[in-house]
Design an enzyme around this catalytic site. Structure first.
Site, PDB file in Angstrom:
ATOM      1  N   ASP A 160       1.279  -1.388   4.914  1.00 46.69           N
ATOM      2  CA  ASP A 160       0.988  -0.150   5.656  1.00 46.69           C
ATOM      3  C   ASP A 160      -0.481   0.135   5.357  1.00 46.69           C
ATOM      4  O   ASP A 160      -0.826   0.864   4.440  1.00 46.69           O
ATOM      5  CB  ASP A 160       1.911   0.965   5.150  1.00 46.69           C
ATOM      6  N   ASP A 172      -0.020   0.084  -5.424  1.00 42.10           N
ATOM      7  CA  ASP A 172      -1.112   0.877  -4.870  1.00 42.10           C
ATOM      8  C   ASP A 172      -2.297   0.836  -5.822  1.00 42.10           C
ATOM      9  O   ASP A 172      -2.124   0.579  -7.018  1.00 42.10           O
ATOM     10  CB  ASP A 172      -0.689   2.326  -4.617  1.00 42.10           C
ATOM     11  N   GLY A 210       6.660   7.176   0.916  1.00 39.96           N
ATOM     12  CA  GLY A 210       7.595   7.551   1.988  1.00 39.96           C
ATOM     13  C   GLY A 210       8.385   6.370   2.518  1.00 39.96           C
ATOM     14  O   GLY A 210       9.603   6.446   2.694  1.00 39.96           O
ATOM     15  N   LYS A 211       7.699   5.244   2.725  1.00 40.60           N
ATOM     16  CA  LYS A 211       8.377   4.080   3.308  1.00 40.60           C
ATOM     17  C   LYS A 211       9.170   3.315   2.247  1.00 40.60           C
ATOM     18  O   LYS A 211      10.222   2.745   2.535  1.00 40.60           O
ATOM     19  CB  LYS A 211       7.358   3.189   4.022  1.00 40.60           C
ATOM     20  N   CYS A 240      -1.443   3.837  11.041  1.00 36.48           N
ATOM     21  CA  CYS A 240      -1.243   5.078  11.817  1.00 36.48           C
ATOM     22  C   CYS A 240      -2.495   5.328  12.656  1.00 36.48           C
ATOM     23  O   CYS A 240      -3.036   6.417  12.703  1.00 36.48           O
ATOM     24  CB  CYS A 240      -0.901   6.266  10.921  1.00 36.48           C
ATOM     25  N   CYS A 249       0.888  -1.186   0.000  1.00 40.42           N
ATOM     26  CA  CYS A 249       0.000   0.000   0.000  1.00 40.42           C
ATOM     27  C   CYS A 249       0.913   1.220   0.000  1.00 40.42           C
ATOM     28  O   CYS A 249       0.927   2.005   0.942  1.00 40.42           O
ATOM     29  CB  CYS A 249      -0.904   0.018   1.238  1.00 40.42           C
TER      30      CYS A 249
END
Length: 403
Positions: free
Chosen positions: A301, A256, A237-238, A354, A232
């Site tokens: 994620d 994605d 960023g990751k 998150c 995902c």
């Protein structure tokens, strides 16, 4: 502080768009700041920070001002007045501020502050859910922390520079930063600034990434030369952090369902000098099936409520609905069941969100491990990061191994 008419009016316009048209605060602010080229950094920061502040405290301020949505223009001025009075800002002699009842505003604030849902300015359902899942004490601490403005944290891109050298490079551009203990690649800005205009950013020396988010790639335990799937990936960023940890060796497949996010990832990867990332849009199930039993590492994620990042997305408090949470929990489990099949035997997988809610985190992992698909997996370790403990985003990550 002296209030300037054009800045106050720009703030009111932005609030009207956010509250009455359901627009995203960050997009509205970005657009608003382009309105007048003569505005300096102080003017821009007044508009951005005041808008975010009133968005963050919408419930409390509207209660004190005795106004209800949809807000008329005079209602928004009343909320702005509450903001100014509570901050001790002298109100100018404008018709919008005539007859401001300062004592009543302060008295009402003291009275409402005794009740958590008003004090922390959150919807009833969110307050009830937070207490149910985390317990009253933890939730009280956590929601207080999530109402603080998030610090600006960046990650040094080790493909190009060390964190120590980045401190020096940014200092030359008059941006002061300092290292974060226990976060090897993280620097935190001493003062908020537009770092996207720096040469250091344009040259790909760093990415903006919260400290908690920087823990995830490390948690996945990657090595150069591995095949890693970031399922995902979003704008990546990751993925970019993984590329740096893998020293550009091996392969990162970034997946994605949103092609536009992957385009942004390609741009970011080019700037960062990350050459081992390949993007693939999930436009059908074949994309996922082709990767079954092929990855050394899988990162999930997962999409989530985002309750751990309210400090940087305060308008999410008003956009999030309880029905969305039920749907997202189903999606999280489907993703875990399906994407875990990409892992080779002996490979490792991280499930991360998150969110601070156990129902999106530990309980999802437990459910997966007790399912048919999860019976070949074991939990190696997990980590729950609360904003009230860390000072950064609330996060959860679990490391699982396929036997």
């Amino acid at each position: 502080m002296r209030l300037h008419r054009n800045l106050v009016f720009a703030t009111i316009d932005a609030l009207s768009e956010i509250f009455n048209e359901g627009s995203y605060a960050d997009k509205v602010i970005e657009k608003t700041l382009k309105r007048d080229k003569r505005w300096g950094s102080r003017d821009r920061s007044f508009i951005a920070e005041t808008t975010y502040d009133i968005v963050r405290w919408k419930r409390l301020y509207s209660e004190i001002a005795d106004v209800k949505q949809p807000f008329k223009r005079e209602d928004l001025f009343r909320m702005f007045t509450v903001w100014a009075v509570l901050r001790g800002i002298e109100l100018p002699d404008w018709p919008q501020f005539a007859g401001t009842p300062e004592r009543r505003i302060k008295g009402r604030f003291d009275e409402l502050s005794k009740t958590r849902k008003y004090r922390e300015s959150i919807p009833d359902w969110m307050d009830e859910l937070g207490e149910k899942e985390l317990g009253a004490d933890t939730w009280t601490r956590e929601i207080k922390a999530l109402n603080n403005q998030a610090p600006v944290v960046i990650r040094a891109n080790r493909l190009k520079i060390t964190p120590k050298d980045l401190v020096a490079v940014l200092a030359q551009e008059e941006i002061e930063t300092h290292n974060l203990k226990n976060y090897p690649d993280a620097l935190v800005l001493k003062e908020r600034a537009n770092i996207f205009k720096t040469k250091a950013f344009q040259n790909g020396l760093f990415e903006v990434q919260d400290a908690s988010s920087q823990r995830v790639a490390d948690f996945l335990d990657v090595k150069p030369g591995m095949r890693v799937v970031d399922t995902c990936a979003g704008a990546g960023g990751k993925s970019l952090h993984l590329a740096a940890l893998m020293e550009n060796k091996g392969q990162i497949i970034a997946l994605d369902i949103y092609g536009n996010k992957l385009k942004e990832l390609k741009r970011r990867a080019k700037r960062a000098g990350a050459h081992n990332i390949e993007t693939r849009s999930i436009d059908n199930n074949k994309v996922i099936k082709k990767l079954y039993n092929s990855a050394d590492r899988v990162l999930i994620d997962a999409p989530c409520s985002g309750l751990g990042v309210l400090s940087r997305n305060p308008d999410a408090k008003w956009k999030l609905q309880p029905e969305f949470l039920d749907k997202i929990r189903e999606t999280q489990q489907q993703i875990l069941q399906q994407y875990s099949k990409m892992l080779k035997k002996g490979g490792k997988m991280v499930y991360a969100t998150c969110s601070v809610l156990p129902s999106e985190n530990q309980k999802q992992v437990e459910f997966f491990l007790n399912s048919d698909e999860g019976k070949d997996f074991k939990l190696l370790k997990d980590e729950k990061i609360l904003s009230s403990d860390s000072g950064y985003d609330g996060f959860y990550m679990a490391l699982l191994e396929k036997k």
